[in-house]
Design an enzyme around this catalytic site. Structure first.
Site, short mmCIF file in Angstrom:
data_model
loop_
_atom_site.label_atom_id
_atom_site.label_comp_id
_atom_site.label_asym_id
_atom_site.label_seq_id
_atom_site.Cartn_x
_atom_site.Cartn_y
_atom_site.Cartn_z
N GLU A 43 -21.08 7.63 3.92
CA GLU A 43 -20.87 6.37 3.20
C GLU A 43 -19.62 6.39 2.34
O GLU A 43 -18.95 5.37 2.17
CB GLU A 43 -22.10 6.05 2.32
CG GLU A 43 -23.31 5.55 3.08
CD GLU A 43 -24.21 6.66 3.60
OE1 GLU A 43 -23.75 7.82 3.68
OE2 GLU A 43 -25.38 6.37 3.93
N ALA A 52 -26.47 2.16 8.51
CA ALA A 52 -26.66 0.73 8.32
C ALA A 52 -25.76 -0.01 9.31
O ALA A 52 -24.78 0.55 9.80
CB ALA A 52 -26.28 0.36 6.89
N GLY A 58 -27.53 5.68 6.68
CA GLY A 58 -28.91 5.21 6.68
C GLY A 58 -29.76 5.87 7.76
O GLY A 58 -30.98 5.93 7.64
N GLU A 115 -30.80 9.06 6.23
CA GLU A 115 -31.73 8.72 5.15
C GLU A 115 -33.11 8.36 5.72
O GLU A 115 -34.14 8.68 5.14
CB GLU A 115 -31.16 7.55 4.33
CG GLU A 115 -29.92 7.99 3.57
CD GLU A 115 -29.22 6.83 2.86
OE1 GLU A 115 -28.69 5.95 3.58
OE2 GLU A 115 -29.22 6.81 1.63
N1 3HC Z 1 -22.50 -0.61 12.09
C1 3HC Z 1 -21.99 -1.53 12.96
N2 3HC Z 1 -21.22 -1.20 14.02
C2 3HC Z 1 -20.97 0.10 14.19
C3 3HC Z 1 -21.47 1.10 13.35
C4 3HC Z 1 -22.27 0.70 12.25
N3 3HC Z 1 -22.78 1.58 11.39
N4 3HC Z 1 -21.03 2.30 13.79
C5 3HC Z 1 -20.30 2.06 14.89
N5 3HC Z 1 -20.27 0.74 15.13
C6 3HC Z 1 -19.62 0.07 16.27
C7 3HC Z 1 -18.11 0.28 16.26
O1 3HC Z 1 -17.46 -0.70 15.50
C8 3HC Z 1 -17.77 0.19 17.73
O2 3HC Z 1 -17.75 -1.17 18.07
P1 3HC Z 1 -16.72 -1.69 19.19
O3 3HC Z 1 -17.03 -0.93 20.43
O4 3HC Z 1 -16.97 -3.14 19.26
O5 3HC Z 1 -15.35 -1.36 18.65
C9 3HC Z 1 -18.99 0.80 18.42
O6 3HC Z 1 -20.05 0.74 17.45
C10 3HC Z 1 -18.82 2.24 18.83
O7 3HC Z 1 -18.31 2.98 17.72
P2 3HC Z 1 -17.16 4.06 17.89
O8 3HC Z 1 -16.05 3.50 18.71
O9 3HC Z 1 -16.83 4.55 16.53
O10 3HC Z 1 -17.90 5.17 18.76
P3 3HC Z 1 -17.84 6.74 18.67
O11 3HC Z 1 -18.74 7.24 19.71
O12 3HC Z 1 -16.42 7.20 18.62
O13 3HC Z 1 -18.45 7.13 17.23
C11 3HC Z 1 -20.04 7.08 15.46
C12 3HC Z 1 -19.80 6.86 16.97
C13 3HC Z 1 -19.82 8.54 15.09
C14 3HC Z 1 -21.46 6.68 15.17
C15 3HC Z 1 -19.04 6.20 14.66
O14 3HC Z 1 -19.09 4.89 15.15
C16 3HC Z 1 -19.29 6.14 13.19
O15 3HC Z 1 -18.90 7.02 12.47
N6 3HC Z 1 -19.96 5.06 12.72
C17 3HC Z 1 -20.15 4.80 11.32
C18 3HC Z 1 -21.19 5.69 10.72
C19 3HC Z 1 -21.39 5.35 9.27
O16 3HC Z 1 -20.44 5.22 8.51
N7 3HC Z 1 -22.64 5.20 8.86
C20 3HC Z 1 -22.94 4.87 7.51
C21 3HC Z 1 -23.04 3.38 7.37
S1 3HC Z 1 -23.27 2.86 5.69
C22 3HC Z 1 -24.92 3.13 5.41
O17 3HC Z 1 -25.60 3.67 6.23
C23 3HC Z 1 -25.42 2.63 4.10
C24 3HC Z 1 -26.76 3.19 3.78
O18 3HC Z 1 -26.63 4.31 2.96
C25 3HC Z 1 -27.59 2.17 3.08
#
Ligand code: 3HC
Length: 693
Positions: A128, A66, A105, A108
């Site tokens: 998550e 997400a 997501g 998912e």
């Molecule tokens: N939403 C919004 N922004 C995000 C994001 C997300 N899910 N994931 C990463 N970003 C942004 C970061 O804030 C960063 O922004 P910046 O450059 O302005 O600081 C940029 O994207 C790059 O991220 P990273 O510096 O972390 O890049 P990496 O290459 O080191 O890592 C990654 C990439 C493994 C995808 C890591 O960013 C990550 O783990 N992201 C989060 C993944 C996550 O938690 N997903 C679950 C979200 S909750 C969900 O999906 C709910 C659902 O069940 C309904």
């Protein structure tokens, strides 16, 4: 993330619709992506020329989840489930083509497809829980139906991703594609069509969950195994309950349970804190006056001066990152002791299954011990980790200045000393920087990178990049006594010491912080570290409780007695009547008034408000770049519970006005050390949040 109207593209290739998401940087499921995906899926479904669909992503990764920036506001339609249902209801086969990371997501979405093919390096996960949530787009109900409840528990409750080979072994991936992924996915789905393979939706599968139905043993065992790590967190237990629902309930009822739990978590303070922390950690990497892309030194060879606990741990960090390192000691005996400790640490990790026996030897092979500081001639970076005394460090830097090559970065590992005074003894203060590693250095993630007044931008950028290469989370701080973390710790310690003199038992002081979520309180921590650090029997004057304990032979856990008593061979602290007596006598001698009505709220306020106050001063003085950096220091360096965001986040939760008012009361009772910091007063006056600074 800015709206990008063309973020989802449809391209029909000889009867196969290829839908490509392009929403940099990580293809998060922003509103326009959800909308685009629904539209393109409907278009593909309605196009008689299309027989099957491939869902792929442009850029560095498949959908990483997400869009977290949309959280905390009402979600704009279409929602996740509407989008998931469009995929799930597709009458035509849909295959997800996964590269990079399919997370949250993103996974998912892939689970709502009929098939998943992956690049060999792809990773699959539902992280998550690390954002204080459970998966909320059907992942809790679909994943167990694919990989079984045991593996699903691990993936959903712990939140770590698995690689493509493991995903294949568990049936989460159907095929690994070498070469062009989209082409491979197209070929795969053509075979599906040609063979007339039945389209089984994951929601309709029961084979993996049925055997666990009615059997709670699996869940009980899992809860027991994870209890220590789950302490205080709400999301992990909630995640377990969603997997139980997947096993026990029909799909639609399980989905209702997931949505109910997801909604509760999303509305809670822990999720807010953990999402704040996700962005805080990433912000800490950004230094406003040093542009991204500033040249950094390519570190090929390191020298660590000092083979004690810190030097040894830092040497291990280099070896773990594959960087050859020479560890310099003054005597053969100290060097052998240091190298033996490193070997033992690696062997213990291997015995626990963390690394292989081969890796132990490989890493040891990268660490060479020497008695000769001449090794610095070969170094790209030198980390000095000698005794924590300014003159000793300055002398080391004088010698390093004469030996190290001109391009080398010279770092001092200090927890409180003046980095400028150390840099000043060299002819190249621009190459000098502080790197405050936390003990044990091979394990703790935090490094405070201390920018001296003359540190060059390249030196700072190199120290930050190198720390990341070592697997650390670097936070840039300025020079002051104790930098960010220890300066705040000193403020807390001052009050902890007063509290026990005023009548609060040490174990109660510790219990308040433990129950708040910290791993231990100040007195248990002191016993663990050893009370005699920096203490000298000859010069001891008995002017603090700590000195008196040392004089009584109570030097912490290692002597079986400190602030607490310890049974032989045990690390469990027991309140000590002897220490009680020592404290009472000390207080009597100084005619201190003791009270027996110091409640837990007072203990908490008196321990944590001075930290917040010191944090505000640190911020005002520019020692920390932002309030959130202070929180990153405390979570990674001192075990502040991430579900409480950090001390500055917590300050905003309590309310700055309330804190200032309480501090003024305490100032009246205890003196001017309680005077609220100017920044706190300003923020309170504006009715603002300190976290925004
Ligand atoms: N939403 C919004 N922004 C995000 C994001 C997300 N899910 N994931 C990463 N970003 C942004 C970061 O804030 C960063 O922004 P910046 O450059 O302005 O600081 C940029 O994207 C790059 O991220 P990273 O510096 O972390 O890049 P990496 O290459 O080191 O890592 C990654 C990439 C493994 C995808 C890591 O960013 C990550 O783990 N992201 C989060 C993944 C996550 O938690 N997903 C679950 C979200 S909750 C969900 O999906 C709910 C659902 O069940 C309904």
């Amino acid at each position: 993330m800015a709206a990008k109207p063309d973020s989802v593209q449809l391209d029909v290739r000889d009867g196969i619709a290829v839908i490509t998401i392009d929403n940099p940087p990580v293809n998060a499921l922003s509103r326009h992506v959800r909308q685009g995906l629904c539209d393109k899926m409907r278009e593909a479904a309605g196009d008689p020329a299309v027989t099957a669909v491939v869902l792929a992503c442009a850029g560095r990764t498949f959908i990483a989840g997400a869009d977290i920036t949309e959280f905390g506001k009402p979600l704009q339609p279409p929602g996740f489930l509407e989008m998931i249902d469009v995929l799930d209801d597709s009458p035509k086969p849909v295959v997800a083509a996964i590269h990079g990371t399919a997370l949250g997501g993103g996974l998912e979405t892939a689970l709502a497809c009929h098939f998943r093919v992956a690049a060999p390096s792809a990773r699959f996960g539902l992280p998550e829980v690390k954002l204080g949530l459970c998966p909320g787009a059907g992942g809790t109900q679909r994943l167990p139906r694919v990989v079984g409840p045991e593996k699903a528990l691990e993936m959903i409750v712990v939140g770590n991703p698995i690689g493509a080979p493991e995903a294949l072994a568990h049936g989460l991936a159907d095929e690994i594609v070498e070469g062009d992924l989209t082409e491979g996915a197209v070929a795969f789905v053509r075979r599906v069509v040609a063979e007339g393979r039945p389209l089984v939706r994951i929601r309709d599968r029961d084979d993996k969950v049925a055997p666990a139905r009615g059997d709670s043993a699996l869940f009980d065992a899992f809860r027991k195994k994870r209890a220590r790590r789950m302490r205080g967190f709400e999301a992990p237990e909630a995640c377990i309950r969603t997997v139980e629902a997947a096993v026990e309930l029909p799909f639609d009822e399980g989905m209702d349970r997931e949505q109910e739990i997801f909604g509760q978590l999303m509305g809670g303070v822990q999720a807010r804190a953990q999402q704040y922390f996700f962005f805080s950690e990433r912000e800490a990497a950004k230094i406003p006056d040093i542009p991204r892309g500033t040249a950094t030194l390519d570190v090929k060879r390191a020298v660590v001066v000092g083979g004690g606990a810190m030097g040894g741990g830092i040497s291990m960090c280099f070896a773990n990152a594959g960087i050859p390192v020479s560890m310099v000691e003054m005597s053969r005996e100290a060097l052998d002791r240091g190298l033996a400790t490193i070997r033992r640490n690696y062997e213990n990790t291997a015995a626990r299954g963390g690394i292989t026996a081969g890796q132990v030897e490989e890493r040891l092979g990268l660490i060479s011990g020497t008695l000769d500081l001449e090794a610095a001639r070969e170094a790209d970076v030198v980390v000095e980790a000698v005794y924590e005394e300014l003159e000793v460090k300055q002398e080391t830097f004088r010698r390093l200045d004469a030996l190290a090559p001109g391009h080398a970065v010279l770092a001092t590992n200090t927890s409180a000393l003046d980095v400028n005074a150390i840099a000043a003894v060299t002819a190249r203060p621009e190459s000098v920087i502080g790197t405050h590693f936390f003990s044990p250095a091979n394990i703790m993630r935090l490094v405070e990178v201390v920018r001296g007044e003359k540190s060059a931008n390249e030196t700072v950028a190199t120290a930050m990049a190198l720390s990341r290469r070592l697997g650390k989370v670097p936070v840039l701080v300025g020079v002051c006594h104790g930098f960010v973390g220890n300066r705040m710790l000193f403020a807390r310690q001052r009050e902890a010491n007063r509290l026990i003199l005023e009548g609060a038992p040490a174990h109660e002081v510790d219990a308040v912080l433990y129950e708040f979520g910290l791993p231990m309180g100040p007195f248990a921590m002191a016993d663990l570290a050893g009370l005699d650090l920096g203490w000298n029997a000859e010069t001891s004057t008995g002017s603090t409780i700590r000195e008196r304990l040392c004089e009584a032979g109570r030097r912490g856990q290692k002597t079986g007695a400190g602030y607490y008593d310890y049974e032989p061979g045990s690390r469990v602290p027991k309140p000590s009547p002897v220490v009680d007596g020592i404290i009472r006598k000390f207080a009597e001698e100084r005619q201190l008034r003791r009270r027996d009505d110091i409640g837990r709220d007072e203990i908490f306020e008196r321990l944590v408000y001075p930290m917040i106050n010191e944090g505000a001063k640190i911020l005002d003085e520019g020692i920390a770049l932002r309030a959130s950096d202070i929180d990153v220091v405390w979570v990674y360096g001192y075990g502040w519970p991430v579900y409480r965001g950090g001390p500055m986040f917590h300050a905003d939760e309590v309310g700055i006005e309330r804190i200032v008012a309480r501090m003024k009361e305490l100032e009246a009772a205890h003196g001017e050390e309680w005077r609220p910091a100017a920044l706190l007063e300003r923020v309170a006056g504006e009715g603002a949040r300190i976290g925004a600074r």
